[in-house]
Design a protein around this motif. Structure first.
Motif, mmCIF file in Angstrom:
data_model
loop_
_atom_site.group_PDB
_atom_site.id
_atom_site.type_symbol
_atom_site.label_atom_id
_atom_site.label_comp_id
_atom_site.label_asym_id
_atom_site.label_seq_id
_atom_site.Cartn_x
_atom_site.Cartn_y
_atom_site.Cartn_z
ATOM 1 N N ALA A 198 0.807 -1.221 0.000
ATOM 2 C CA ALA A 198 0.000 0.000 0.000
ATOM 3 C C ALA A 198 0.840 1.271 0.000
ATOM 4 O O ALA A 198 0.289 2.369 0.121
ATOM 5 C CB ALA A 198 -0.924 0.005 1.215
ATOM 6 N N THR A 199 2.130 1.150 -0.148
ATOM 7 C CA THR A 199 2.998 2.329 -0.152
ATOM 8 C C THR A 199 2.579 3.300 -1.253
ATOM 9 O O THR A 199 2.451 2.924 -2.411
ATOM 10 C CB THR A 199 4.468 1.919 -0.365
ATOM 11 O OG1 THR A 199 4.858 1.026 0.677
ATOM 12 C CG2 THR A 199 5.377 3.143 -0.354
ATOM 13 N N GLY A 200 2.325 4.545 -0.872
ATOM 14 C CA GLY A 200 1.943 5.574 -1.836
ATOM 15 C C GLY A 200 0.459 5.641 -2.144
ATOM 16 O O GLY A 200 0.024 6.528 -2.891
ATOM 17 N N ALA A 201 -0.332 4.731 -1.580
ATOM 18 C CA ALA A 201 -1.778 4.739 -1.847
ATOM 19 C C ALA A 201 -2.471 5.838 -1.058
ATOM 20 O O ALA A 201 -2.034 6.208 0.036
ATOM 21 C CB ALA A 201 -2.386 3.387 -1.490
ATOM 22 N N ASN A 202 -3.561 6.352 -1.595
ATOM 23 C CA ASN A 202 -4.364 7.359 -0.906
ATOM 24 C C ASN A 202 -5.377 6.749 0.045
ATOM 25 O O ASN A 202 -5.826 7.401 0.991
ATOM 26 C CB ASN A 202 -5.106 8.227 -1.920
ATOM 27 C CG ASN A 202 -4.168 8.974 -2.836
ATOM 28 O OD1 ASN A 202 -3.930 8.533 -3.960
ATOM 29 N ND2 ASN A 202 -3.618 10.071 -2.376
ATOM 30 N N LEU A 203 -5.743 5.483 -0.204
ATOM 31 C CA LEU A 203 -6.791 4.855 0.603
ATOM 32 C C LEU A 203 -6.717 3.338 0.433
ATOM 33 O O LEU A 203 -6.511 2.839 -0.669
ATOM 34 C CB LEU A 203 -8.166 5.354 0.133
ATOM 35 C CG LEU A 203 -9.404 4.851 0.858
ATOM 36 C CD1 LEU A 203 -9.435 5.335 2.303
ATOM 37 C CD2 LEU A 203 -10.673 5.305 0.136
ATOM 38 N N ILE A 204 -6.882 2.613 1.571
ATOM 39 C CA ILE A 204 -7.060 1.162 1.528
ATOM 40 C C ILE A 204 -8.527 0.875 1.828
ATOM 41 O O ILE A 204 -9.063 1.360 2.830
ATOM 42 C CB ILE A 204 -6.181 0.443 2.564
ATOM 43 C CG1 ILE A 204 -4.701 0.814 2.398
ATOM 44 C CG2 ILE A 204 -6.361 -1.072 2.436
ATOM 45 C CD1 ILE A 204 -3.803 0.207 3.472
ATOM 46 N N ILE A 205 -9.171 0.108 0.981
ATOM 47 C CA ILE A 205 -10.571 -0.251 1.187
ATOM 48 C C ILE A 205 -10.651 -1.740 1.491
ATOM 49 O O ILE A 205 -10.228 -2.567 0.677
ATOM 50 C CB ILE A 205 -11.425 0.087 -0.048
ATOM 51 C CG1 ILE A 205 -11.298 1.576 -0.391
ATOM 52 C CG2 ILE A 205 -12.888 -0.275 0.206
ATOM 53 C CD1 ILE A 205 -12.083 2.000 -1.614
#
Length: 326
Positions: A198-205
């Protein structure tokens, strides 16, 4: 990517009515009256509803019709040149929702991690891709089966036996023209493992529900480690749950304490519950989750599930606050 046009067009949800020589603009948020009907105004409104007109706000005189329309958010910039028909539709909808707030650009630049690409995850991904979100990391270890086809509408009979994440990634690229998709065939077993992805992601769903309590713990801790936010949701038979949307460290900590209590209870269960799923209820929850994710990514409006869980009764459509994490 998006270079703004100088042309402005009428918002898509605005209808124009001529009533007793008065022009009225009717939108979802009410009626706006305009000065007496004349041919010049009629021509201007016709151009705004078709090709658009050039608007340089600093040169517009105070009280001009164009200035009033802009101030009332009834017009917005036309889709930039070079957009595909799909992007133009996305742009027009985004500008009607949040005029002049660069919503399309923000969504295009956003990166989302979806954990679980089944009944809710596949639908969340499709809806957000259709809204213009540019990048997806899709994580799932499961394969498409015949029993999925009553609710996981991105898949067809020809996909049975193939990995869900791979097929979903392919569909988003083909149908929604997503800029970037990455499918990862993997069962999440730790927060450290997910944080790296998830590095650099804006959101984890989080759209996975097994193992109960553990997967939510992994996602929340991974979001903390990756410095991003997390969104959760689930579907039962007569009820669905929305949230929480976690952004701040204290909310993450409160949620993790609660989810560990849930997990400890789940460990004592001898025979677990099995919830048969339905495409209608999955679609309701998935698209409410997608709406919350879109608002978060585009920075429009406060979230109803900020640090809390709402329970949705499918029969009454009543929302009740179930848990708060503050």
């Amino acid at each position: 990517m998006f270079k703004l046009e100088s042309h402005w067009v009428l918002r898509g949800d605005v209808a124009i009515l001529s009533d007793n020589n008065q022009l009225k603009l009717i939108a979802e948020d009410g009626i706006k009256n305009i000065k007496s009907h004349n041919s010049a105004i009629a021509k201007l409104l016709y151009l705004l509803s078709t090709t658009g007109v050039v608007l340089e706000i600093e040169k517009e005189p105070e009280g001009s019709l164009l200035r009033k329309l802009k101030e009332a958010n009834l017009i917005h910039t036309a889709p930039p040149c070079g957009m595909t028909p799909l992007q133009s539709v996305q742009w027009s909808w985004n500008e009607a929702v949040a005029p002049n707030q660069e919503m399309s650009q923000q969504l295009y630049n956003s990166s989302i991690v979806i954990v679980g690409c089944g009944g809710t995850g596949s639908l969340v991904a499709q809806s957000l891709a259709g809204s213009g979100v540019g990048s997806f990391v899709l994580i799932d270890f499961d394969k498409v089966s015949m029993s999925n086809l009553n609710r996981q509408f991105v898949f067809g009979a020809q996909d049975i036996g193939q990995y869900k994440a791979d097929i979903l990634a392919q569909r988003l690229m083909e149908n929604q023209k997503v800029v970037k998709t990455k499918s990862i065939i993997l069962e999440i077993t730790s927060s450290r493992q997910l944080a790296r992805l998830a590095t650099g992601a804006n959101l984890i769903i989080c759209c996975a529900d097994e193992p109960k309590g553990a997967i939510q713990d992994y996602v929340a801790n991974a979001a903390l480690k990756a410095g991003t936010s997390a969104l959760f949701g689930a579907v039962g038979i007569n009820n669905g749950t929305l949230g929480p949307l976690l952004r701040e460290k204290p909310s993450f900590q409160a949620y993790l304490r609660w989810i560990r209590e849930v997990h400890s209870v789940c460990k004592k269960i001898i025979i677990p519950a099995r919830f048969p799923s339905n495409g209608i209820t999955n679609s309701i929850v998935a698209n409410l989750m997608a709406w919350e994710a879109l608002q978060y990514l585009a920075k429009i409006g406060p979230s109803k599930i900020d640090a809390c869980i709402l329970s949705l009764d499918f029969r009454s459509f009543e929302l009740t606050k179930k848990q708060v994490f503050k």
